[in-house]
Motif scaffolding. Sequence first.
Motif, PDB file in Angstrom:
ATOM      1  N   SER A  62       0.814  -1.213   0.000  1.00 37.63           N
ATOM      2  CA  SER A  62       0.000   0.000   0.000  1.00 37.63           C
ATOM      3  C   SER A  62       0.850   1.266   0.000  1.00 37.63           C
ATOM      4  O   SER A  62       0.311   2.367  -0.051  1.00 37.63           O
ATOM      5  N   GLY A  63       2.183   1.122   0.051  1.00 37.05           N
ATOM      6  CA  GLY A  63       3.064   2.275   0.067  1.00 37.05           C
ATOM      7  C   GLY A  63       3.411   2.769   1.449  1.00 37.05           C
ATOM      8  O   GLY A  63       4.106   3.776   1.610  1.00 37.05           O
ATOM      9  N   LYS A  64       2.956   2.059   2.469  1.00 36.60           N
ATOM     10  CA  LYS A  64       3.226   2.468   3.840  1.00 36.60           C
ATOM     11  C   LYS A  64       4.640   2.051   4.233  1.00 36.60           C
ATOM     12  O   LYS A  64       5.081   0.938   3.947  1.00 36.60           O
ATOM     13  N   LEU A  65       5.344   2.947   4.923  1.00 37.79           N
ATOM     14  CA  LEU A  65       6.698   2.654   5.394  1.00 37.79           C
ATOM     15  C   LEU A  65       6.622   1.638   6.533  1.00 37.79           C
ATOM     16  O   LEU A  65       5.998   1.887   7.553  1.00 37.79           O
ATOM     17  N   VAL A  66       7.270   0.480   6.332  1.00 39.54           N
ATOM     18  CA  VAL A  66       7.211  -0.569   7.348  1.00 39.54           C
ATOM     19  C   VAL A  66       8.584  -0.891   7.926  1.00 39.54           C
ATOM     20  O   VAL A  66       8.671  -1.501   8.987  1.00 39.54           O
ATOM     21  N   ARG A  67       9.632  -0.484   7.233  1.00 37.55           N
ATOM     22  CA  ARG A  67      10.958  -0.903   7.703  1.00 37.55           C
ATOM     23  C   ARG A  67      12.002   0.141   7.302  1.00 37.55           C
ATOM     24  O   ARG A  67      11.996   0.661   6.179  1.00 37.55           O
ATOM     25  N   THR A  68      12.872   0.446   8.231  1.00 34.97           N
ATOM     26  CA  THR A  68      14.029   1.309   7.981  1.00 34.97           C
ATOM     27  C   THR A  68      15.268   0.537   8.396  1.00 34.97           C
ATOM     28  O   THR A  68      15.302  -0.034   9.480  1.00 34.97           O
ATOM     29  N   TYR A  69      16.279   0.510   7.541  1.00 36.08           N
ATOM     30  CA  TYR A  69      17.484  -0.244   7.869  1.00 36.08           C
ATOM     31  C   TYR A  69      18.685   0.442   7.221  1.00 36.08           C
ATOM     32  O   TYR A  69      18.542   1.337   6.366  1.00 36.08           O
ATOM     33  N   GLY A  70      19.854   0.023   7.642  1.00 31.24           N
ATOM     34  CA  GLY A  70      21.047   0.638   7.067  1.00 31.24           C
ATOM     35  C   GLY A  70      22.326   0.150   7.708  1.00 31.24           C
ATOM     36  O   GLY A  70      22.334  -0.803   8.492  1.00 31.24           O
ATOM     37  N   ILE A  71      23.405   0.823   7.347  1.00 38.89           N
ATOM     38  CA  ILE A  71      24.731   0.468   7.869  1.00 38.89           C
ATOM     39  C   ILE A  71      25.313   1.666   8.603  1.00 38.89           C
ATOM     40  O   ILE A  71      24.991   2.819   8.313  1.00 38.89           O
ATOM     41  N   VAL A  72      26.177   1.372   9.558  1.00 40.06           N
ATOM     42  CA  VAL A  72      26.906   2.400  10.305  1.00 40.06           C
ATOM     43  C   VAL A  72      28.378   2.015  10.276  1.00 40.06           C
ATOM     44  O   VAL A  72      28.739   0.911  10.698  1.00 40.06           O
ATOM     45  N   GLN A  73      29.210   2.911   9.784  1.00 45.34           N
ATOM     46  CA  GLN A  73      30.644   2.638   9.697  1.00 45.34           C
ATOM     47  C   GLN A  73      31.423   3.659  10.514  1.00 45.34           C
ATOM     48  O   GLN A  73      31.185   4.865  10.427  1.00 45.34           O
ATOM     49  N   ASP A  74      32.349   3.146  11.318  1.00 49.57           N
ATOM     50  CA  ASP A  74      33.217   4.018  12.103  1.00 49.57           C
ATOM     51  C   ASP A  74      34.274   4.610  11.163  1.00 49.57           C
ATOM     52  O   ASP A  74      35.128   3.904  10.634  1.00 49.57           O
ATOM     53  N   ILE A  75      34.216   5.908  10.915  1.00 49.77           N
ATOM     54  CA  ILE A  75      35.146   6.573   9.986  1.00 49.77           C
ATOM     55  C   ILE A  75      35.997   7.607  10.726  1.00 49.77           C
ATOM     56  O   ILE A  75      36.468   8.567  10.118  1.00 49.77           O
ATOM     57  N   THR A  76      36.186   7.398  12.014  1.00 55.34           N
ATOM     58  CA  THR A  76      36.887   8.394  12.821  1.00 55.34           C
ATOM     59  C   THR A  76      38.290   8.690  12.272  1.00 55.34           C
ATOM     60  O   THR A  76      38.661   9.860  12.089  1.00 55.34           O
ATOM     61  N   GLU A  77      39.065   7.645  12.000  1.00 55.64           N
ATOM     62  CA  GLU A  77      40.434   7.859  11.527  1.00 55.64           C
ATOM     63  C   GLU A  77      40.442   8.597  10.202  1.00 55.64           C
ATOM     64  O   GLU A  77      41.238   9.520   9.985  1.00 55.64           O
ATOM     65  N   ARG A  78      39.559   8.182   9.295  1.00 54.54           N
ATOM     66  CA  ARG A  78      39.508   8.845   7.994  1.00 54.54           C
ATOM     67  C   ARG A  78      39.081  10.305   8.144  1.00 54.54           C
ATOM     68  O   ARG A  78      39.644  11.195   7.520  1.00 54.54           O
ATOM     69  N   LYS A  79      38.071  10.524   9.009  1.00 60.62           N
ATOM     70  CA  LYS A  79      37.554  11.879   9.176  1.00 60.62           C
ATOM     71  C   LYS A  79      38.615  12.781   9.790  1.00 60.62           C
ATOM     72  O   LYS A  79      38.802  13.934   9.368  1.00 60.62           O
ATOM     73  N   LEU A  80      39.313  12.264  10.800  1.00 55.90           N
ATOM     74  CA  LEU A  80      40.365  13.068  11.424  1.00 55.90           C
ATOM     75  C   LEU A  80      41.485  13.357  10.430  1.00 55.90           C
ATOM     76  O   LEU A  80      42.051  14.449  10.435  1.00 55.90           O
ATOM     77  N   SER A  81      41.769  12.377   9.563  1.00 53.37           N
ATOM     78  CA  SER A  81      42.793  12.596   8.528  1.00 53.37           C
ATOM     79  C   SER A  81      42.336  13.676   7.554  1.00 53.37           C
ATOM     80  O   SER A  81      43.129  14.520   7.127  1.00 53.37           O
ATOM     81  N   GLU A  82      41.048  13.616   7.192  1.00 50.84           N
ATOM     82  CA  GLU A  82      40.513  14.626   6.291  1.00 50.84           C
ATOM     83  C   GLU A  82      40.585  16.014   6.923  1.00 50.84           C
ATOM     84  O   GLU A  82      40.925  17.002   6.263  1.00 50.84           O
ATOM     85  N   ILE A  83      40.261  16.074   8.220  1.00 50.67           N
ATOM     86  CA  ILE A  83      40.315  17.364   8.919  1.00 50.67           C
ATOM     87  C   ILE A  83      41.761  17.872   8.970  1.00 50.67           C
ATOM     88  O   ILE A  83      42.033  19.049   8.708  1.00 50.67           O
ATOM     89  N   ASP A  84      42.692  16.953   9.300  1.00 49.03           N
ATOM     90  CA  ASP A  84      44.108  17.339   9.335  1.00 49.03           C
ATOM     91  C   ASP A  84      44.583  17.782   7.964  1.00 49.03           C
ATOM     92  O   ASP A  84      45.334  18.763   7.834  1.00 49.03           O
ATOM     93  N   LEU A  85      44.139  17.031   6.925  1.00 49.67           N
ATOM     94  CA  LEU A  85      44.543  17.380   5.559  1.00 49.67           C
ATOM     95  C   LEU A  85      43.998  18.748   5.172  1.00 49.67           C
ATOM     96  O   LEU A  85      44.702  19.568   4.573  1.00 49.67           O
ATOM     97  N   LYS A  86      42.740  18.984   5.540  1.00 45.79           N
ATOM     98  CA  LYS A  86      42.139  20.273   5.216  1.00 45.79           C
ATOM     99  C   LYS A  86      42.878  21.408   5.915  1.00 45.79           C
ATOM    100  O   LYS A  86      43.158  22.454   5.313  1.00 45.79           O
ATOM    101  N   GLU A  87      43.208  21.199   7.182  1.00 37.77           N
ATOM    102  CA  GLU A  87      43.960  22.211   7.915  1.00 37.77           C
ATOM    103  C   GLU A  87      45.334  22.422   7.290  1.00 37.77           C
ATOM    104  O   GLU A  87      45.808  23.557   7.177  1.00 37.77           O
TER     105      GLU A  87
END
Length: 625
Positions: A247-272
């Motif tokens: 009927s088009g009704k939302l019945v389920r929400t799902y997904g993935i969660v990835q720890d990207i702390t090292e990559r994000k900190l590297s990106e921040i350091d690179l940007k700086e």
Amino acid sequence: MKIDEEYNSWNLEQDVHSNSEERFRLLFENMMDGFAYHKMFYDCDGNPIDYVFLEVNSEFEKHTGLKRENVIGKRVLEILPNASEYWIETYGRVAQTGIAETFENYSASLCKWYVINVYSPQAGYFAVIIRDITKRKNDEEELRKTRMRLEEAQEFANLGFWELDRITGENLWSDELFRICGFKPQEFVPVIQDFIKLVHPDDKELIIKIMRNPIIDTSPEIDFRIIRSDAENRWVHVKIKYRQDLSGKLVRTYGIVQDITERKLSEIDLKESEEKFKELAENLGEVIWVRQNEQLVYINPAYEKVWGRTCQSLYDDPDSFLDAIHPGDKERIVHEYTGEKRTVKGLLNEQYKIIRPDGTIRWIWDRSMPILDKDGKMIRCIGIADDITIIKEYEEESLKNKMEKEMAHLDRLNLVGQMAAGIGHEVRNPMTTVRGFLQLLSRKEECTKYRDFFALMIEELDRANSIITNFLSLAKDRVVELEMQSIKEIVENLFPLIQADGLVSDKYINLELEDVEKIPLDKKEIRQLVLNLVQNGTQAMSPGGTMKIRTFMDKEEIVLSVVDDGEGIPQEVLEKLGTPFFTTKENGTGLGLAVCYSIAARHNAKIEIETCSKGTTFFVRFRRG
């Protein structure tokens, strides 16, 4: 009707009785499961001790490997003396409680799994149904391994999975997601409200908005921070998907969660770092540029000052800087920049001239270096271009002054040579006459007591004649006999004489002679050049010192070098070397190096000197051809 007549005459009891045994046998034999019927025997205390096979079907035979004719009427411990007591105990419990029991059993001999159902249809009798569940067990094991590999992969990738049932509100988390959030599965009940509490305050509004107002036909991906149970901040990347019912009704929400702390900190350091680099580059006078593949990533404002062109013009066409190169250098630089011999386009280490839009000419020193990834592949190219016009003008002025000094030096040598050529014969003739009379008088008996004086005078006349000979060597127009000669061979032929002279003064001579091209040379003059340089070097060394004579090719030049390990030449002396009659030696004439310069000039060669406290090297550079 016929069916009525048949029905009225039919005897139900008789028909059932006559066919029941046959139908039971047919059903018994065609069962998909193994079936066995037993009678149990008890001891005096009423405890089961063994049972006897009354009947088995063909599936039982296949599952157990026991043939019907070998088991009917036989006790199980008689057939299988090592049979587990678990079976007998199971029968006892079923007989006592009247409740059927089901359990799983693995046959090591058949390498199969079975599920076994035991029940008692009447007192003292038992029916056993055996079903082969090997395939199911294998599937379960494979599923278990798959899940284990999936969990390991999730842990390796710091990747967790979650699922929210929109109807029941049930929230499912993978073990890795618990770990990312800093919990053990038994410590935390994954409900959406509690998860939102973990979100960093600065990111919470965005997450609540997405959860409350899902856009079903999208798959949003977001990066945000969470505060773990141990108060540590972590960056996570979340990808969300939605599922609807018919009927088009939302019945389920799902997904993935990835720890990207090292990559994000590297990106921040690179940007700086990039911001600091940009801040530094913006204030430099040198042109700084960065290329990635064929594209210009960055050019600092100094380009506009040096080239006189806009930075935007270079962003639009990264190769447009070539348009400004001076015609005299353009072909060379374009070839170096784009030539087939280059492994990477854009790598340079060249000096060239450019013509700016206002017509002024500037000298540029352009060099670059690659930035490689961990596999050695170039990902970027960074370079720097200096305006070296002032340096070039200074070098040109210095070169001009040096050439003027050399010309003046040669002019002095030529003047001395011309004087020597003009007076040499006039002086030699009377000297020869005087020497002859001195020899004649020294032989007379009455002059015997003056013989030592005569010998000294003759020696001094010979010394004067040697000086005149050296004078004549300075003449610019002296005739030279040029033949194709190898400097290496000339030095090799002279070596015994040089070595002998060295040994007399406790000096050692080493040769490092590489093959060189033959060029037009006057053999006698080159011998004199080598002997003069070697004598000059050995006189500068202490006893036990070592001299090295080399011949080698240097691009378009054939080079002779004489290296001593003396104390070097002071700067004030260095500037006067080669000047006739200038000498630092007590008995020197000051003509040895002057003659060397004259010989070099007549062979279109040049002499260069490198000196320091550890010794001096004379280079004589001859042009090829």
